[in-house]
Design an enzyme around this catalytic site. Structure first.
Site, PDB file in Angstrom:
ATOM      1  N   GLY A 260       7.661  12.193 -11.749  1.00  0.00           N
ATOM      2  CA  GLY A 260       8.724  13.220 -11.779  1.00  0.00           C
ATOM      3  C   GLY A 260       8.279  14.559 -11.010  1.00  0.00           C
ATOM      4  O   GLY A 260       9.090  15.680 -11.455  1.00  0.00           O
TER       5      GLY A 260
ATOM      6  N   ASP B  71       4.756   0.403  -6.073  1.00  0.00           N
ATOM      7  CA  ASP B  71       5.409   1.051  -6.954  1.00  0.00           C
ATOM      8  C   ASP B  71       6.616   0.455  -7.663  1.00  0.00           C
ATOM      9  O   ASP B  71       6.938  -0.499  -7.153  1.00  0.00           O
ATOM     10  CB  ASP B  71       6.163   2.444  -6.012  1.00  0.00           C
ATOM     11  CG  ASP B  71       7.005   3.151  -6.850  1.00  0.00           C
ATOM     12  OD1 ASP B  71       7.078   3.211  -8.201  1.00  0.00           O
ATOM     13  OD2 ASP B  71       7.627   4.300  -6.399  1.00  0.00           O
ATOM     14  N   SER B  72       7.196   0.642  -8.605  1.00  0.00           N
ATOM     15  CA  SER B  72       8.229  -0.412  -9.506  1.00  0.00           C
ATOM     16  C   SER B  72       9.539  -0.197  -8.878  1.00  0.00           C
ATOM     17  O   SER B  72      10.277  -1.092  -9.116  1.00  0.00           O
ATOM     18  CB  SER B  72       8.568   0.229 -10.842  1.00  0.00           C
ATOM     19  OG  SER B  72       9.039   1.506 -11.017  1.00  0.00           O
ATOM     20  N   GLY B  73       9.932   0.885  -8.070  1.00  0.00           N
ATOM     21  CA  GLY B  73      11.227   0.690  -7.229  1.00  0.00           C
ATOM     22  C   GLY B  73      12.184   1.975  -8.162  1.00  0.00           C
ATOM     23  O   GLY B  73      13.147   1.972  -7.538  1.00  0.00           O
ATOM     24  N   GLY B  74      11.593   2.253  -9.252  1.00  0.00           N
ATOM     25  CA  GLY B  74      12.394   3.112 -10.075  1.00  0.00           C
ATOM     26  C   GLY B  74      12.892   4.332  -9.182  1.00  0.00           C
ATOM     27  O   GLY B  74      14.006   4.768  -9.245  1.00  0.00           O
TER      28      GLY B  74
ATOM     29  N   CYS C 272     -11.017  11.377  15.368  1.00  0.00           N
ATOM     30  CA  CYS C 272     -10.211  10.151  15.137  1.00  0.00           C
ATOM     31  C   CYS C 272      -9.936   9.623  16.581  1.00  0.00           C
ATOM     32  O   CYS C 272     -10.083  10.201  17.596  1.00  0.00           O
ATOM     33  CB  CYS C 272      -8.809  10.447  14.510  1.00  0.00           C
ATOM     34  SG  CYS C 272      -7.728  11.109  15.597  1.00  0.00           S
TER      35      CYS C 272
ATOM     36  N   GLN D  73       6.662  11.008 -17.872  1.00  0.00           N
ATOM     37  CA  GLN D  73       7.716  11.884 -17.517  1.00  0.00           C
ATOM     38  C   GLN D  73       8.172  12.822 -18.232  1.00  0.00           C
ATOM     39  O   GLN D  73       7.225  13.176 -18.974  1.00  0.00           O
ATOM     40  CB  GLN D  73       8.768  11.075 -17.497  1.00  0.00           C
ATOM     41  CG  GLN D  73       8.873   9.691 -16.342  1.00  0.00           C
ATOM     42  CD  GLN D  73       9.100  10.562 -14.727  1.00  0.00           C
ATOM     43  OE1 GLN D  73       9.246  11.612 -14.468  1.00  0.00           O
ATOM     44  NE2 GLN D  73       9.076   9.382 -13.902  1.00  0.00           N
TER      45      GLN D  73
ATOM     46  N   CYS E  80      -7.433  11.901  18.872  1.00  0.00           N
ATOM     47  CA  CYS E  80      -8.052  13.202  19.517  1.00  0.00           C
ATOM     48  C   CYS E  80      -9.413  12.793  20.393  1.00  0.00           C
ATOM     49  O   CYS E  80      -9.656  13.755  21.353  1.00  0.00           O
ATOM     50  CB  CYS E  80      -8.795  13.953  18.140  1.00  0.00           C
ATOM     51  SG  CYS E  80      -7.194  14.676  17.181  1.00  0.00           S
TER      52      CYS E  80
END
Length: 378
Positions: free
Chosen positions: A217, A93-96, A307, A190, A310
């Site tokens: 968003g 992710d860009s960090g925005g 899993c 967005q 469990c």
């Protein structure tokens, strides 16, 4: 392009897509859920455990890795894959979203965002060019454009200005991107809750002919019905031959309905975050294993789950570990929740293959939520 999307089939009942995303570090079966490894690790899980549960791709975060240990150190280590010993695909992710969630600690200009580190208070600056520099150094297979995620609700004029700036930032990201041959840059649609702005944003992004597209968003406080309505008119505007990514969404309901609306990729911290307080997802709905009623319950967390957790441990034991603040308890509930969502997406893919995703959705909703129209988020 660094990644290539292969459409295999569309469900005749729902229109959902079954596909493959080819990346430099392997092929991803879609629709897919991506566990979040914010700081180059999925909390409490080892890479080997993630592979054991068939996590095909994980997500890490530009902002947090920029703060620590620093992208230069990751680059020196040979990139994020080598640094964290993960040889499958990674998305950063860009960090925005993180920067804009800092509120009063940040200041937005056309050039970028000035903000203070949430750790040290140090003044830092993130721009489209800097976001690309960091992500090029990290070396993920898929990288995200630097964008602003407007809050909900927000005035039309604010969202309009924000969305237009996000588009200008995307063009700067594309210009600054130094590794297009092995890193795919995705743009982010967005526009807040405003249809006109969403549609314009999607059209502008498509004109740039990017390797993939995200819808951002959403899941920021708006009603689920609004989120699905926005997806319903936004997703059809995105190319059929490119991957579509819904950012930050991970409730079971949203994963299934998102796939029906044409989404291929999802991520969310939900399964790991709620696991740390003893909240788990099971085939019959949410179960808070720390509750007193499980003190002498020696059955598995979910009798219908195979899993590691469990197969080997009881509800009573898990409750004991969680109540005693033992890290092993957090590991076991985290393992189960991630496995649950990864397995859910496997079932979604199978239902698409068999043209029965709407039937699967209704069956799942009744078992998990007890209604076809759930209001809770998980």
């Amino acid at each position: 392009m660094a990644v290539r999307y292969e459409l295999l089939k569309q469900c005749k009942q729902s229109g959902a897509r079954l596909g493959r995303l080819h990346t430099p570090h392997g092929v991803i079966e879609t629709p897919i859920f991506m566990p979040v490894g914010t700081l180059a690790t999925v909390k409490t899980m080892s890479p080997e455990e993630l592979k054991e549960m068939d996590a095909q791709i994980i997500l890490s975060n530009t902002y947090h890795l920029f703060i620590r240990p620093g992208h230069e150190i990751v680059k020196e280590a040979g990139g994020l894959h080598k640094f964290m010993n993960w040889d499958r695909p990674i998305l950063t992710d860009s960090g925005g979203f993180q920067v804009f969630s800092l509120g009063d600690l940040r200041k937005i200009t056309e050039e970028g965002v000035q903000f203070r580190s949430h750790l040290s208070g140090e003044k830092l600056f993130l721009s489209p060019e800097k976001a690309m520099e960091i992500q090029n150094a990290l070396g993920a297979d898929i990288i995200m454009a630097f964008d602003e995620c407007p809050p909900y609700p927000a005035e039309y004029e604010y969202v309009k200005n924000s969305t237009e700036r996000t588009y200008r930032w995307l063009k700067r990201c594309k210009e600054a991107h130094g590794r297009p041959e092995d890193q795919a840059l995705f743009g982010i649609v967005q526009g807040g809750e405003y249809r006109e702005l969403r549609e314009e944003s999607a059209r502008q992004l498509v004109d740039l002919d990017l390797p993939g597209y995200a819808v951002g968003g959403l899941s920021v406080g708006e009603p689920h019905e609004m989120m699905f309505e926005i997806l319903g008119y936004t997703t059809p505007l995105l190319p059929k031959d490119k991957p579509r990514y819904l950012m930050g969404v991970g409730s079971p309901e949203a994963l299934i309905q998102g796939a029906i609306l044409g989404i291929d990729m999802f991520d969310c911290v939900l399964p790991t975050r709620i696991a740390r307080n003893g909240t788990t997802m099971t085939s019959e709905g949410r179960l808070v294993v720390r509750n007193a009623k499980f003190t002498r319950d020696f059955g598995p967390l979910d009798p219908n789950c195979d899993c590691y957790t469990c197969r080997n441990y009881s509800r009573a034991y898990l409750r004991h570990l969680i109540k005693a603040d033992e890290t092993f308890g957090l590991r076991l509930t985290t393992y189960h929740n991630l496995y649950f969502l990864l397995n859910l997406m496997h079932q979604v893919r199978q239902a698409i293959m068999e043209d029965r995703l709407l039937d699967f959705r209704d069956e799942f909703m009744m078992k998990y939520y007890g209604t076809l129209n759930p209001v809770q988020k998980f």
